[in-house]
Design a protein around this motif. Structure first.
Motif, PDB file in Angstrom:
ATOM      1  N   GLU B 144      21.292 -28.461   7.042  1.00  3.70           N
ATOM      2  CA  GLU B 144      22.878 -29.638   7.067  1.00  3.70           C
ATOM      3  C   GLU B 144      22.079 -31.189   6.791  1.00  3.70           C
ATOM      4  O   GLU B 144      21.701 -31.441   6.686  1.00  3.70           O
ATOM      5  N   PHE B 145      23.176 -31.659   5.124  1.00  3.35           N
ATOM      6  CA  PHE B 145      23.205 -32.898   4.736  1.00  3.35           C
ATOM      7  C   PHE B 145      24.255 -33.464   5.084  1.00  3.35           C
ATOM      8  O   PHE B 145      24.886 -33.256   4.636  1.00  3.35           O
ATOM      9  N   ASP B 146      23.406 -34.955   4.396  1.00  8.92           N
ATOM     10  CA  ASP B 146      24.371 -36.171   4.563  1.00  8.92           C
ATOM     11  C   ASP B 146      24.312 -36.739   3.537  1.00  8.92           C
ATOM     12  O   ASP B 146      25.213 -37.684   4.120  1.00  8.92           O
ATOM     13  N   THR B 147      23.146 -36.452   2.627  1.00 11.65           N
ATOM     14  CA  THR B 147      22.757 -37.931   1.709  1.00 11.65           C
ATOM     15  C   THR B 147      22.554 -37.079   0.166  1.00 11.65           C
ATOM     16  O   THR B 147      21.776 -36.536   0.119  1.00 11.65           O
ATOM     17  N   LEU B 148      22.791 -37.774  -0.550  1.00  6.39           N
ATOM     18  CA  LEU B 148      22.772 -37.061  -1.884  1.00  6.39           C
ATOM     19  C   LEU B 148      21.455 -38.042  -2.681  1.00  6.39           C
ATOM     20  O   LEU B 148      22.552 -39.837  -2.754  1.00  6.39           O
ATOM     21  N   SER B 149      20.620 -38.111  -3.228  1.00  8.17           N
ATOM     22  CA  SER B 149      20.078 -39.103  -3.732  1.00  8.17           C
ATOM     23  C   SER B 149      19.276 -38.526  -5.180  1.00  8.17           C
ATOM     24  O   SER B 149      19.472 -37.581  -5.435  1.00  8.17           O
ATOM     25  N   PHE B 150      19.515 -39.893  -5.607  1.00 14.05           N
ATOM     26  CA  PHE B 150      18.743 -39.382  -7.301  1.00 14.05           C
ATOM     27  C   PHE B 150      17.860 -40.937  -8.020  1.00 14.05           C
ATOM     28  O   PHE B 150      18.699 -42.262  -7.653  1.00 14.05           O
TER      29      PHE B 150
END
Lengths: 394, 319
Positions: B144-150
């Motif tokens: 499960e993921f709760d953050t999108l980063s780049f």
């Protein structure tokens, strides 16, 4: 580096399979046979760069060579002979070299500002000034291009309007073109087949004496890939062999910055002096420009954009621009300084902002000229491997 | 790096197989250059789906995976190219003729479990020539993921010419300014009473070195705009929980709002650089403004980087 060897081997092993899988069924017969001698066209990076040029932008990348047309000595010899042979024209009067002469860095040595277009069979005139053929092996293949600006999976690169996608494709055009060599390909094949020398050369290059259009364009492309220029004063500076003059140094700074703003189009790779990701541009020659790339793509945002030519050996390749409108480099610089048509559609914004600032200072113009002349490589013009094989030995 | 293993390659839904070949070559070159650990395995993993992809033109949108869609807007409405119809916060009327950029290290993460899923090392976006883009990823590991980063651009420490494969050469940042790659080229026309009709070019790159071409400055920071000099702007966006490996498909829509590049701090194309001594003396006609030139200038560079914070937003949905 050793750690990558397996990767390279794996990719080399699998590439033909992968490519074959994507191909529409043509057999990927290789030009590498037990009888042919491979040619390595790569130019190793300088190991002695001065600090100010230490950046990898000055390096030649690996030349992207199609897996089904690897370069061999035999293929190059055949391609060179075909390139200089008028046999590929309807009345045996015109060869590729008629318009692409080594003494003018493979541009048209007879073209002038007054008569910029090359004469084909019977004196027919084309619509464009013949460009120089320099380092095209690096500028014509897919891996060197971003998806820009096409979505169809097609890649335009050669010709002023980009309508040919590789050296192989390009070479198909002039032979049959009525304004150039005016010889239908089936007749070209028959003439070459009947020649006493060619079948043996095809056998040496391809393993059997069969003459075909495909093999002719492959051989010509192999020869064209050998036309590499890498010995100008610029290259000598990159190799740490010379120091630039003060004018050349100023020219370099102006070229690679917004001061002169040349690099956005002619930079990107300072071995090629043509930017792989920015292959087409409108440099503001006309307020109402010809269609250029739009002719090929139909896209209005491509109106007035032309292929950005290399600046190597620019001293020897005038007249300049697609229509040969400028006779000298001074005129070219005068254009970039004060002649840019700022309302031209799709004019590059950098160039427009620069031009609206006012003319370049005399210091900068003088520097840019010195820098352009720094790209001259006279040895390219006289390289014995590039000369007419039919000419009597000197 | 801790994280789930990505199985598939990036799938550009709108492009044909040639793109795959380039993506392949790029990824392998990249793997060879950057990851000295498992490049062999990595390239094999890349080759298999590539070869499979060649046999069918339908790719992406598969049942189990993530589609990242990048959408370009101006002040909330779809971008219209080359139209002088926008006005920024500094009251400059402007058009957009070019908007291209690089994104690095696109990844999903979970702040609690620490799980990370690397989606793409480098993405190239071009709002004008390519429009909105779509990238599909497949994976297996349930997480499960709760953050999108780049990162916007290539992080400074790795922003060195040659780390990216040749097809990125077009994004090069000039050697005299430290080399590497542009983070962004954002260009167009703008008009104002003074100086009248003009063009602006917002080009952002590394801050390692600034130069007025006669002198070089070690770093490219403007005192008035304190920024983190350690990396390119890192964007971290919360998303509603994305569950991978459950047989479901997720779509992440990243909205890039071009107008936000000029809001905070306020970016006025006509404003002079605060420190004129940094303007290259070789220019025909100083002063240097925030509209042009932008490349060697600490002030425009710092201001663009600060502005990156609120340009991107993301929504995640199932399906």
């Amino acid at each position: 580096m050793k750690a990558f060897l397996p990767v390279i081997l794996l990719v080399a092993m699998l590439a033909p399979w992968v490519l074959g899988g994507c191909d529409s069924g043509e057999s990927g017969s290789s030009t590498l046979t037990p009888e042919t001698t491979p040619v390595d066209l790569n130019i190793p990076p300088s190991t002695n760069k001065p600090a100010e040029l230490a950046d990898a932008q000055t390096d030649f990348r690996t030349m992207p060579i199609p897996v089904d047309n690897l370069t061999t000595e035999e293929g190059v010899a055949l391609g060179r002979r075909l390139f200089f042979d008028p046999i590929l024209s309807s009345d045996d009067s015109v060869s590729c070299s008629s318009c692409h002469d080594p003494a003018a860095a493979f541009s048209d040595i007879d073209a002038t500002q007054a008569e910029p277009f090359s004469e084909g069979v019977g004196g027919a005139l084309g619509d464009f000034n013949a460009p120089a053929l320099i380092n095209l092996g690096w500028t014509s293949a897919d891996p060197f291009r971003l998806e820009f600006p096409f979505q169809s999976g097609e890649h335009f690169s050669l010709f002023w309007d980009g309508r040919a996608d590789s050296l192989e494709t390009q070479a198909r055009e002039p032979v049959a073109n009525e304004q150039e060599m005016n010889l239908p390909w089936d007749q070209a094949e028959a003439k070459v087949r009947a020649d006493s020398v060619y079948p043996g050369m095809f056998e040496a290059a391809f393993g059997d004496p069969g003459v075909s259009q495909d093999r002719m364009v492959m051989a010509i492309a192999q020869f064209e890939r050998t036309l590499r220029s890498y010995n100008s004063r610029w290259d000598q500076w990159v190799r740490g062999e010379i120091e630039p003059t003060p004018d050349e140094a100023i020219g370099y700074l102006a070229f690679t910055s917004e001061v002169g703003d040349c690099f956005h189009c002619h930079g990107g790779n300072l071995a090629l002096f043509a930017s792989p990701g920015n292959t087409f541009g409108n440099n503001g020659l006309d307020a109402l420009p010809p269609p250029g790339l739009m002719e090929v793509t139909g896209e209005p945002l491509h109106e007035g954009k032309f292929r950005v030519p290399t600046l190597r050996n620019i001293e020897f390749t005038g007249p300049y621009m697609h229509d040969g409108r400028f006779g000298t480099l001074d005129e070219v610089l005068e254009h970039y300084s004060a002649g840019v048509a700022t309302e031209s559609p799709n004019l590059d914004s950098n160039l427009r902002a620069r031009a609206l600032q006012g003319p370049l200072t005399p210091t900068v113009v003088q520097g840019l000229k010195a820098f352009l002349l720094m790209l001259s490589d006279p040895g390219f013009l006289t390289d014995p491997d590039f000369q007419d094989p039919f000419a009597p030995a000197p | 790096m801790k994280g789930a293993q990505v199985r598939g390659v990036v799938v550009h839904v709108h492009s044909a197989q040639k793109v795959f070949l380039r993506a392949l070559e790029g990824s392998i070159l990249e793997a060879m250059r950057n990851s000295r650990r498992s490049s062999f395995l990595f390239s094999f993993l890349l080759l298999v789906p590539l070869a499979l992809a060649c046999s069918s033109d339908q790719s992406g949108g598969s049942s189990d995976g993530i589609t990242v869609r990048i959408v370009h807007q101006v002040a909330g409405t779809p971008l219209e190219i080359d139209q002088l119809i926008y006005t920024n916060a500094a009251a400059n009327p402007y058009s957009v003729t070019k908007f291209e950029y690089l994104i690095s290290d696109l990844r999903l993460s979970n702040g609690v479990s620490g799980a990370e899923l690397d989606l793409a090392q480098t993405l190239y976006g071009n709002a004008v020539d390519q429009g909105n883009s779509e990238h599909s990823f497949e994976f297996q590991t349930p997480e499960e993921f709760d953050t999108l980063s780049f990162f916007w651009g290539v992080p400074d420490a790795r922003n060195i010419t040659g780390v990216l494969p040749p097809q990125y050469d077009g994004m090069h940042w000039p050697s005299p300014f430290g080399g590497g790659y542009h983070a962004m080229r954002f260009e167009g026309s703008w008009s104002n009473a003074t100086p009248g009709d003009s063009s602006y070019v917002l080009h952002a790159g590394n801050l390692r070195r600034c130069s007025n071409l006669m002198e070089t400055y070690e770093d490219c920071l403007a005192p008035a705009y304190p920024i983190d000099e350690t990396g390119m702007a890192e964007i971290s966006l919360p998303v509603t929980t994305v569950t991978t490996g459950s047989g479901r498909h997720w779509t992440l829509v990243i909205v890039v709002d071009i107008q936000e590049w000029m809001n905070d701090p306020l970016y006025d194309f006509g404003q002079d650089w605060a420190d004129p001594s940094l303007c290259p003396p070789l220019f025909a006609n100083p002063p240097c403004t925030l509209g042009f030139p932008t490349m060697p200038g600490p002030e425009p560079q710092s201001m663009m980087r600060l502005n990156a914070g609120d340009v991107f937003s993301v929504t995640a949905s199932e399906g």
